[in-house]
Design a protein around this motif. Structure first.
Motif, short mmCIF file in Angstrom:
data_model
loop_
_atom_site.label_atom_id
_atom_site.label_comp_id
_atom_site.label_asym_id
_atom_site.label_seq_id
_atom_site.Cartn_x
_atom_site.Cartn_y
_atom_site.Cartn_z
N ALA A 1 -26.04 -47.57 -15.21
CA ALA A 1 -26.36 -46.28 -15.80
C ALA A 1 -25.84 -45.13 -14.94
O ALA A 1 -25.53 -44.06 -15.45
CB ALA A 1 -27.86 -46.17 -16.02
N GLU A 2 -25.74 -45.33 -13.54
CA GLU A 2 -25.32 -44.25 -12.65
C GLU A 2 -23.80 -44.23 -12.56
O GLU A 2 -23.17 -45.26 -12.29
CB GLU A 2 -25.92 -44.46 -11.26
CG GLU A 2 -27.44 -44.42 -11.26
CD GLU A 2 -27.98 -44.63 -9.85
OE1 GLU A 2 -27.14 -44.83 -8.95
OE2 GLU A 2 -29.21 -44.58 -9.66
N PRO A 3 -23.09 -43.08 -12.72
CA PRO A 3 -21.61 -42.99 -12.61
C PRO A 3 -21.16 -43.07 -11.14
O PRO A 3 -21.90 -42.70 -10.22
CB PRO A 3 -21.29 -41.63 -13.21
CG PRO A 3 -22.53 -40.82 -12.99
CD PRO A 3 -23.69 -41.79 -13.10
N LEU A 4 -19.93 -43.57 -10.91
CA LEU A 4 -19.39 -43.67 -9.55
C LEU A 4 -19.07 -42.28 -9.01
O LEU A 4 -18.64 -41.40 -9.75
CB LEU A 4 -18.12 -44.52 -9.55
CG LEU A 4 -18.31 -45.98 -9.94
CD1 LEU A 4 -16.96 -46.67 -10.00
CD2 LEU A 4 -19.25 -46.69 -8.98
N PRO A 5 -19.25 -42.05 -7.66
CA PRO A 5 -18.96 -40.72 -7.10
C PRO A 5 -17.47 -40.42 -7.13
O PRO A 5 -16.64 -41.29 -6.87
CB PRO A 5 -19.49 -40.82 -5.67
CG PRO A 5 -19.45 -42.28 -5.36
CD PRO A 5 -19.75 -42.98 -6.65
N GLU A 6 -17.10 -39.19 -7.44
CA GLU A 6 -15.71 -38.78 -7.47
C GLU A 6 -15.20 -38.55 -6.04
O GLU A 6 -15.96 -38.10 -5.17
CB GLU A 6 -15.56 -37.49 -8.28
CG GLU A 6 -15.93 -37.66 -9.75
CD GLU A 6 -15.74 -36.36 -10.51
OE1 GLU A 6 -15.36 -35.37 -9.86
OE2 GLU A 6 -15.97 -36.35 -11.73
N PRO A 7 -13.88 -38.83 -5.73
CA PRO A 7 -13.35 -38.61 -4.37
C PRO A 7 -13.30 -37.13 -4.04
O PRO A 7 -13.04 -36.28 -4.89
CB PRO A 7 -11.94 -39.22 -4.45
CG PRO A 7 -11.58 -39.19 -5.90
CD PRO A 7 -12.87 -39.40 -6.64
N ASP A 8 -13.52 -36.84 -2.72
CA ASP A 8 -13.52 -35.45 -2.25
C ASP A 8 -12.07 -34.95 -2.19
O ASP A 8 -11.24 -35.53 -1.48
CB ASP A 8 -14.16 -35.37 -0.87
CG ASP A 8 -14.37 -33.93 -0.43
OD1 ASP A 8 -14.00 -33.01 -1.18
OD2 ASP A 8 -14.88 -33.72 0.69
N PRO A 9 -11.70 -33.88 -2.86
CA PRO A 9 -10.31 -33.40 -2.82
C PRO A 9 -9.92 -32.82 -1.46
O PRO A 9 -8.73 -32.67 -1.16
CB PRO A 9 -10.27 -32.33 -3.91
CG PRO A 9 -11.69 -31.87 -4.05
CD PRO A 9 -12.55 -33.07 -3.77
N LEU A 10 -10.88 -32.47 -0.59
CA LEU A 10 -10.56 -31.91 0.72
C LEU A 10 -10.28 -32.97 1.77
O LEU A 10 -9.86 -32.64 2.89
CB LEU A 10 -11.72 -31.03 1.20
CG LEU A 10 -12.02 -29.78 0.36
CD1 LEU A 10 -13.20 -29.03 0.94
CD2 LEU A 10 -10.79 -28.88 0.30
N THR A 11 -10.51 -34.23 1.46
CA THR A 11 -10.30 -35.28 2.45
C THR A 11 -8.86 -35.37 2.91
O THR A 11 -8.59 -35.41 4.12
CB THR A 11 -10.78 -36.63 1.88
OG1 THR A 11 -12.17 -36.53 1.56
CG2 THR A 11 -10.56 -37.73 2.90
#
Length: 233
Positions: free
Chosen positions: A46-56
């Motif tokens: 039910a929980e969506p995967l975290p999106e990657p940080d664009p600042l990395t």
């Protein structure tokens, strides 16, 4: 008593064989072409995967640049230390070479000073002009020997010798009464010096030079200029 039907008996109405045990049907044979039951997929979380940080990526690039700059500064500091060390060694070598070059003339100057002081203390009460001249020339000879050890020889022009712009400097020009005296040395003011290593004049001799010119030559009785001068007068 009713007889139970035996194994292999057939029913009278249908003609099918009667099973040995009454009321227990035979298991159905699986069909060969029957497909297996499909497996239901697992239910998604039910929980969506975290999106990657664009600042990395930017952070990583800045960190890499920072590391490169730090290494560059360290290399530059190392080069500066090497340059300072080499400069110090060159200065020490230069000072040592200078001492080696100046040591002979330093010794000669020390001896000259000692002779001057000795002569000053032992001069007689009455001293003639020629004695003073001889004494001064002896000191000049000591200085000349010190200069020769350093590769500098004096240039002594003679009166009447031909003037040379390479070795002489004319500080005064005198009119000549004879064309044969043109560009001849009339007087010597001071000697010059020659570098014996390179054969070049370091200090030209200071002299007076004769110059002859038809316009400045003295007029004679048959010279037309004499008539003109008399007429003007």
């Amino acid at each position: 008593m009713r007889d139970e039907p035996g194994h292999g008996d057939r029913r009278a109405d249908t003609g099918e064989p009667v099973d040995a045990v009454v009321g227990v049907p035979e298991p159905a044979a699986p069909e060969a072409d029957q497909a297996p039951e499909p497996v239901e997929p697992l239910a998604e979380s039910a929980e969506p995967l975290p999106e990657p940080d664009p600042l990395t990526p930017l952070t990583e690039a800045v960190a890499a640049l920072t590391e490169q700059v730090r290494e560059h500064h360290e290399r530059a500091a190392a080069r500066e230390r090497v340059i300072d060390k080499l400069h110090g060694e060159v200065e020490r070598l230069r000072a040592g070479e200078q001492n080696l070059v100046l040591r002979p003339i330093t010794t000669d100057l020390q001896n000259l000073r000692k002779d001057l002081l000795h002569q000053a203390r032992t001069l007689p009460a009455e001293l003639g002009r020629q004695q003073v001249a001889d004494l001064l020339e002896s000191f000049a000879l000591s200085a000349e020997q010190a200069l020769e050890r350093c590769g500098s020889a004096p240039i002594r022009p003679e009166i009447g010798a031909e003037f040379s712009a390479r070795e002489h400097r004319a500080i005064k020009v005198l009119p000549a009464d004879d064309p044969g005296r043109h560009e001849r040395i009339a007087a010597v003011v001071s000697d010059g010096y020659l570098d014996t290593t390179t054969d070049r004049v370091t200090v030209p001799a200071r002299v007076h030079v004769y110059r002859w010119s038809a316009e400045t030559a003295p007029a004679t009785e048959n010279d037309p200029r004499a008539e003109g001068m008399s007429a003007d007068v």
